[in-house]
Design a protein around this motif. Sequence first.
Motif, PDB file in Angstrom:
ATOM      1  N   HIS A 135       0.876  -1.175   0.000  1.00 29.38           N
ATOM      2  CA  HIS A 135       0.000   0.000   0.000  1.00 29.38           C
ATOM      3  C   HIS A 135       0.911   1.222   0.000  1.00 29.38           C
ATOM      4  N   ARG A 136       0.619   2.145  -0.899  1.00 28.65           N
ATOM      5  CA  ARG A 136       1.509   3.304  -1.041  1.00 28.65           C
ATOM      6  C   ARG A 136       1.676   4.023   0.304  1.00 28.65           C
ATOM      7  N   GLY A 137       2.893   4.273   0.664  1.00 25.42           N
ATOM      8  CA  GLY A 137       3.188   4.977   1.911  1.00 25.42           C
ATOM      9  C   GLY A 137       3.168   4.080   3.142  1.00 25.42           C
ATOM     10  N   VAL A 138       2.763   2.842   2.996  1.00 28.19           N
ATOM     11  CA  VAL A 138       2.685   1.931   4.155  1.00 28.19           C
ATOM     12  C   VAL A 138       3.631   0.744   3.981  1.00 28.19           C
ATOM     13  N   SER A 139       3.527   0.074   2.842  1.00 25.41           N
ATOM     14  CA  SER A 139       4.339  -1.118   2.634  1.00 25.41           C
ATOM     15  C   SER A 139       4.772  -1.190   1.182  1.00 25.41           C
ATOM     16  N   ARG A 140       6.080  -1.264   0.961  1.00 22.91           N
ATOM     17  CA  ARG A 140       6.540  -1.330  -0.425  1.00 22.91           C
ATOM     18  C   ARG A 140       7.257  -2.629  -0.746  1.00 22.91           C
ATOM     19  N   ALA A 141       7.135  -3.592   0.120  1.00 26.43           N
ATOM     20  CA  ALA A 141       7.705  -4.912  -0.167  1.00 26.43           C
ATOM     21  C   ALA A 141       6.906  -5.971   0.579  1.00 26.43           C
ATOM     22  N   VAL A 142       6.868  -7.147  -0.017  1.00 29.87           N
ATOM     23  CA  VAL A 142       6.217  -8.296   0.630  1.00 29.87           C
ATOM     24  C   VAL A 142       7.227  -9.423   0.673  1.00 29.87           C
ATOM     25  N   THR A 143       7.348 -10.063   1.807  1.00 31.55           N
ATOM     26  CA  THR A 143       8.245 -11.221   1.905  1.00 31.55           C
ATOM     27  C   THR A 143       7.431 -12.438   2.306  1.00 31.55           C
ATOM     28  N   LEU A 144       7.525 -13.483   1.507  1.00 34.41           N
ATOM     29  CA  LEU A 144       6.862 -14.750   1.837  1.00 34.41           C
ATOM     30  C   LEU A 144       7.891 -15.605   2.563  1.00 34.41           C
ATOM     31  N   VAL A 145       7.553 -16.038   3.759  1.00 33.33           N
ATOM     32  CA  VAL A 145       8.524 -16.730   4.602  1.00 33.33           C
ATOM     33  C   VAL A 145       7.926 -18.051   5.089  1.00 33.33           C
ATOM     34  N   THR A 146       8.747 -19.082   5.148  1.00 34.52           N
ATOM     35  CA  THR A 146       8.277 -20.320   5.778  1.00 34.52           C
ATOM     36  C   THR A 146       8.468 -20.231   7.282  1.00 34.52           C
ATOM     37  N   GLY A 147       7.506 -20.752   8.022  1.00 38.65           N
ATOM     38  CA  GLY A 147       7.639 -20.793   9.476  1.00 38.65           C
ATOM     39  C   GLY A 147       8.733 -21.750   9.912  1.00 38.65           C
ATOM     40  N   HIS A 148       9.089 -22.679   9.026  1.00 39.80           N
ATOM     41  CA  HIS A 148      10.119 -23.667   9.375  1.00 39.80           C
ATOM     42  C   HIS A 148      11.509 -23.086   9.136  1.00 39.80           C
ATOM     43  N   LEU A 149      11.753 -21.944   9.779  1.00 40.00           N
ATOM     44  CA  LEU A 149      12.982 -21.202   9.482  1.00 40.00           C
ATOM     45  C   LEU A 149      14.239 -21.876   9.990  1.00 40.00           C
ATOM     46  N   GLN A 150      14.116 -22.628  11.065  1.00 45.86           N
ATOM     47  CA  GLN A 150      15.340 -23.173  11.656  1.00 45.86           C
ATOM     48  C   GLN A 150      15.767 -24.484  10.984  1.00 45.86           C
ATOM     49  N   GLN A 151      14.913 -25.002  10.055  1.00 44.66           N
ATOM     50  CA  GLN A 151      15.312 -26.243   9.384  1.00 44.66           C
ATOM     51  C   GLN A 151      16.504 -25.970   8.480  1.00 44.66           C
ATOM     52  N   GLY A 152      17.466 -26.858   8.503  1.00 45.20           N
ATOM     53  CA  GLY A 152      18.632 -26.683   7.638  1.00 45.20           C
ATOM     54  C   GLY A 152      19.605 -25.665   8.196  1.00 45.20           C
ATOM     55  N   GLY A 153      19.605 -25.454   9.505  1.00 47.62           N
ATOM     56  CA  GLY A 153      20.578 -24.535  10.102  1.00 47.62           C
ATOM     57  C   GLY A 153      19.917 -23.277  10.623  1.00 47.62           C
ATOM     58  N   GLU A 154      20.687 -22.540  11.410  1.00 46.42           N
ATOM     59  CA  GLU A 154      20.132 -21.334  12.039  1.00 46.42           C
ATOM     60  C   GLU A 154      19.799 -20.268  10.988  1.00 46.42           C
ATOM     61  N   PHE A 155      18.640 -19.637  11.125  1.00 39.42           N
ATOM     62  CA  PHE A 155      18.229 -18.593  10.187  1.00 39.42           C
ATOM     63  C   PHE A 155      18.840 -17.255  10.609  1.00 39.42           C
ATOM     64  N   ARG A 156      19.494 -16.573   9.670  1.00 43.57           N
ATOM     65  CA  ARG A 156      20.192 -15.335  10.021  1.00 43.57           C
ATOM     66  C   ARG A 156      19.525 -14.086   9.441  1.00 43.57           C
ATOM     67  N   GLY A 157      18.319 -14.257   8.922  1.00 47.39           N
ATOM     68  CA  GLY A 157      17.707 -13.125   8.223  1.00 47.39           C
ATOM     69  C   GLY A 157      16.718 -12.309   9.028  1.00 47.39           C
ATOM     70  N   TRP A 158      16.694 -12.467  10.365  1.00 46.63           N
ATOM     71  CA  TRP A 158      15.662 -11.768  11.152  1.00 46.63           C
ATOM     72  C   TRP A 158      15.757 -10.255  11.039  1.00 46.63           C
ATOM     73  N   SER A 159      16.985  -9.723  10.994  1.00 50.02           N
ATOM     74  CA  SER A 159      17.067  -8.253  10.960  1.00 50.02           C
ATOM     75  C   SER A 159      16.498  -7.710   9.648  1.00 50.02           C
ATOM     76  N   ALA A 160      16.660  -8.453   8.557  1.00 51.83           N
ATOM     77  CA  ALA A 160      16.056  -8.012   7.284  1.00 51.83           C
ATOM     78  C   ALA A 160      14.531  -8.089   7.379  1.00 51.83           C
ATOM     79  N   LEU A 161      14.024  -9.134   8.041  1.00 51.61           N
ATOM     80  CA  LEU A 161      12.567  -9.274   8.162  1.00 51.61           C
ATOM     81  C   LEU A 161      11.982  -8.179   9.058  1.00 51.61           C
ATOM     82  N   ALA A 162      12.808  -7.646   9.942  1.00 48.52           N
ATOM     83  CA  ALA A 162      12.308  -6.645  10.891  1.00 48.52           C
ATOM     84  C   ALA A 162      12.323  -5.223  10.328  1.00 48.52           C
ATOM     85  N   GLN A 163      12.820  -5.032   9.101  1.00 46.99           N
ATOM     86  CA  GLN A 163      12.856  -3.682   8.534  1.00 46.99           C
ATOM     87  C   GLN A 163      11.438  -3.131   8.393  1.00 46.99           C
TER      88      GLN A 163
END
Length: 253
Positions: A135-163
């Motif tokens: 939505h203009r002025g509110v959200s300019r990106a969408v990220t589709l994420v799996t809840g199974h983030l820890q599978q296959g090793g520790e997930f290091r992308g939380w800070s990007a998801l928190a932007q």
Amino acid sequence: MNQDIHVTLVGAGPGDPELLTLKALRAIERAEVVVYDSLVSPDILALIPAGVKRIEMGKRCGKSSARQEDICAVLVRLARAGNRVVRLKGGDPFIFGRGGEEALYLKQHDIPFSVVPGITAALGCAAASLIPLTHRGVSRAVTLVTGHLQQGGEFRGWSALAQAGQTLVFYMGLEQATVIQQQLLAEGCPASLPVALIESGTTAGQRITTTELGRLIHTAERLTPRGPVLMMIGEVVRLRAELTATLDSLAVA
Ligand SMILES: C[S@@+](CC[C@H](N)C(=O)[O-])C[C@H]1O[C@@H](n2cnc3c(N)ncnc32)[C@H](O)[C@@H]1O
């Protein structure tokens, strides 16, 4: 028996049969065998013509389900036997649907295949719940994420998801509510960030629960879903109240 060996990976969309593409419907109508996963709604299964062989083979979160290698082997065996095979999957085959793995397996076994996209849960649920993903002025990106983030090793992308300024859509996220809340808060997301939990989106059983990031664990623990649940996190969730209020006032006028 059809001599054109072929498997079509077909996206069945989020549940509402009217959200099937024409191409998906035609593939289902022309199939000789449909191998479907457990997310495909009964209304869509009802569109498979009588006489077409149906095989349920799917992965179910937390429940016993077919092993991926067995599913792939069945597709190859059915195709080599000369059947026109449709592999019918909930949403889109290439969004958290193991469609890539099945396509690779078919390629490795010299089975020709094609892919028919489906409306993925994020898009279906967004429309059905009146939450615009951008939505203009509110959200300019969408990220589709799996809840199974820890599978296959520790997930290091939380800070990007928190932007700020983006929308997060977690598939299979309900069981991971604790880690999602804790990690996003730790990365600086406000506790007041709105969250929507959409159960069985686009179907008659659709239920929408809204909460805030700071209360996500509490809300998730009290939810007793009967169908799949999608989690949307972001300021766009606030637009739902505005859009539904607008619709209500139009209905009264
Ligand atoms: C294994 S993923 C499959 C996703 C699918 N390939 C797609 O594109 O939508 C399963 C997860 O998708 C989400 N999901 C699928 N259909 C849904 C629906 N109708 N309503 C809510 N969530 C849904 C849930 O998070 C569920 O746990």
